[in-house]
Design an enzyme around this catalytic site. Structure first.
Site, mmCIF file in Angstrom:
data_model
loop_
_atom_site.group_PDB
_atom_site.id
_atom_site.type_symbol
_atom_site.label_atom_id
_atom_site.label_comp_id
_atom_site.label_asym_id
_atom_site.label_seq_id
_atom_site.Cartn_x
_atom_site.Cartn_y
_atom_site.Cartn_z
ATOM 1 N N TYR A 117 -2.323 5.413 -4.280
ATOM 2 C CA TYR A 117 -3.026 6.542 -4.704
ATOM 3 C C TYR A 117 -2.561 7.760 -5.686
ATOM 4 O O TYR A 117 -1.635 7.991 -5.825
ATOM 5 C CB TYR A 117 -3.583 6.985 -3.350
ATOM 6 C CG TYR A 117 -4.056 6.194 -2.522
ATOM 7 C CD1 TYR A 117 -5.499 5.819 -2.899
ATOM 8 C CD2 TYR A 117 -3.169 5.268 -1.409
ATOM 9 C CE1 TYR A 117 -6.373 5.208 -1.733
ATOM 10 C CE2 TYR A 117 -3.770 4.552 -0.780
ATOM 11 C CZ TYR A 117 -6.030 4.718 -0.806
ATOM 12 O OH TYR A 117 -6.958 3.362 -0.217
ATOM 13 N N SER A 152 0.879 -1.593 -0.141
ATOM 14 C CA SER A 152 -0.419 -0.361 -0.043
ATOM 15 C C SER A 152 1.117 1.816 -0.171
ATOM 16 O O SER A 152 1.955 1.358 0.369
ATOM 17 C CB SER A 152 -1.085 -0.090 1.394
ATOM 18 O OG SER A 152 -1.519 1.433 1.613
ATOM 19 N N THR A 180 -6.617 2.644 -6.875
ATOM 20 C CA THR A 180 -7.008 2.862 -6.605
ATOM 21 C C THR A 180 -7.648 3.819 -6.595
ATOM 22 O O THR A 180 -7.327 5.244 -7.012
ATOM 23 C CB THR A 180 -6.513 2.914 -5.274
ATOM 24 O OG1 THR A 180 -6.344 1.556 -4.342
ATOM 25 C CG2 THR A 180 -8.164 3.074 -4.769
ATOM 26 N N HIS A 215 -13.047 -1.399 -1.131
ATOM 27 C CA HIS A 215 -12.962 -1.226 -0.665
ATOM 28 C C HIS A 215 -12.475 -1.888 0.766
ATOM 29 O O HIS A 215 -12.726 -1.213 1.712
ATOM 30 C CB HIS A 215 -13.010 0.409 -0.976
ATOM 31 C CG HIS A 215 -11.032 1.372 -0.708
ATOM 32 N ND1 HIS A 215 -10.722 1.516 -1.200
ATOM 33 C CD2 HIS A 215 -10.678 1.702 1.084
ATOM 34 C CE1 HIS A 215 -10.200 2.692 -0.364
ATOM 35 N NE2 HIS A 215 -9.859 2.211 0.487
ATOM 36 N N LYS A 267 -8.050 -0.620 -9.844
ATOM 37 C CA LYS A 267 -8.463 -0.889 -8.104
ATOM 38 C C LYS A 267 -10.240 -0.294 -7.991
ATOM 39 O O LYS A 267 -9.801 0.665 -7.779
ATOM 40 C CB LYS A 267 -7.511 -1.302 -7.254
ATOM 41 C CG LYS A 267 -8.604 -2.100 -5.616
ATOM 42 C CD LYS A 267 -7.098 -2.085 -4.322
ATOM 43 C CE LYS A 267 -7.565 -2.792 -3.679
ATOM 44 N NZ LYS A 267 -8.579 -1.832 -2.830
#
Length: 376
Positions: free
Chosen positions: A139, A115, A165, A267, A243
């Protein structure tokens, strides 16, 4: 014997056992952060319950004495058709955090997705698990230079894909985090950043509610459109997976932008309570993709039978989030590996007992809704 006259609990035999141990060990704020969903958590429950509404139709009298659990994802063969989903802040579960999770994935032969909001850095994970197949979840920040730096580092360190994402211009309303005024513990930081706003910003950002929600609101780019994908493709040659796809309409946009894959995801049921369970959305996405890119899925996967069901409905691979965190809280790297081994063992037995010697033997007709068996 326990007080209730039942045998004392020993080693965990399933993910639920591991979760029970983790729940007793984790600080309340961390536990609530990991396990909570949006709103009343109907979607969170449905992520699991939707799997239970599916039935497996087995075949018999097939040679299953030798079984192959491997698959190919993004052109690379991996040992198992499941991996570790990108989840934030593993070090709240265990000091080794994402390093331990990546090592566990390496030992099992599973894909590991790091992440952006990790508490161990891209560099630390790459050094700790050099042989693991590693992807990086991304992100896009308002400051595009920050995002571009992350991409360059991922490329340089040998990460094999970017998982962008696309369902989080904001983080959803999570009541538990708001009550707890969730913040990153003072001894931890978001390890992929050097700037204090990005690295230490998940605390002392607001006087009420979740500090993480405030962090995302302040720093993530809410103006993103499909043009952001064009920009991202211009700065990297890594394959891109989107995603957070839940509709066929967004599949068409994704295909038009030549993505390598889409990940069906809500999520972790943490955005809007009322979204479909991911296993419910999967068939629509598979049909819309029609083989034009790879389809992955996360959300609610806790058993080997869940893996089987998702593959039968068209997923190339599934990803597991919370169970790995429970494993970390249980026993660090060994605990995370235990969780992956449990799911691998269950999936292996499911293959054998449905008459499949490999993933290629899993047929769509093997998984049906419970209503298939209704007596009318």
């Amino acid at each position: 014997m326990s007080r209730e006259g039942q045998p004392a609990f020993s080693a965990p035999v399933n993910v639920e056992d591991v979760e029970r141990i983790a729940a007793a060990r984790l600080p309340r704020a961390a536990l609530d952060y990991y396990r909570s969903g949006a709103g009343e958590e109907y979607t969170l429950r449905n992520n699991r319950e939707a799997f239970r509404r599916l039935r497996i139709r087995p075949r018999v009298l097939r040679d299953v004495s030798i079984r192959d659990l491997s698959t190919v994802a993004l052109g690379k063969r991996v040992a198992v058709p499941f991996g570790i989903a990108p989840t934030a802040m593993h070090c709240m579960a265990h000091p080794d955090g994402e390093v331990a999770s990546a090592r566990a994935a390496e030992k099992i032969g599973a894909v590991f997705i790091l992440s952006t909001l990790s508490t161990r850095s891209l560099e630390e994970v790459a050094e700790a698990a050099p042989k693991a197949t590693k992807w990086f979840q991304l992100y896009i920040y308002k400051n595009r230079n920050i995002t571009e730096d992350l991409v360059r580092r991922a490329e340089r360190l040998g990460y094999k894909a970017l998982v962008l994402t696309v369902d989080a211009p904001l983080f959803g309303i999570r009541w538990a985090d708001a009550r707890n005024k969730f913040h990153l513990p003072p001894h931890l930081k978001l390890a992929n950043f050097t700037g204090p706003a990005e690295a230490d910003g998940v605390r002392e950002r607001t006087t009420k509610g979740s500090q993480l929600q405030a962090y995302v609101t302040d720093l993530f780019d809410q103006t993103l459109t499909w043009d952001a994908l064009t920009w991202l493709k211009s700065i990297t040659k890594l394959p891109i997976i989107l995603k957070g796809i839940l509709t066929k309409e967004d599949v068409e946009e994704a295909i038009n932008h030549n993505v390598a894959g889409v990940m069906v995801s809500n999520h972790g049921a943490r955005q809007v309570d009322g979204f479909p369970a991911t296993i419910e959305a999967l068939p629509e996405i598979v049909k819309a993709v029609c083989g034009r890119c790879e389809v992955f899925m996360d959300g609610g996967v806790t058993q080997g039978t869940d893996v089987f069901k998702a593959l039968a409905l068209g997923a190339k691979m599934v990803f597991i989030g919370r169970p790995v965190l429970w494993g970390l809280a249980y026993d660090g790297e060994e605990g995370a590996k235990t969780v992956l081994e449990i799911i691998r063992h269950e999936f292996d037995f499911t293959l054998a007992l449905t008459g499949c010697s490999s993933i290629a033997g899993i047929e769509k007709e093997m998984v049906v809704p419970a209503s298939f068996y209704s007596l009318l």
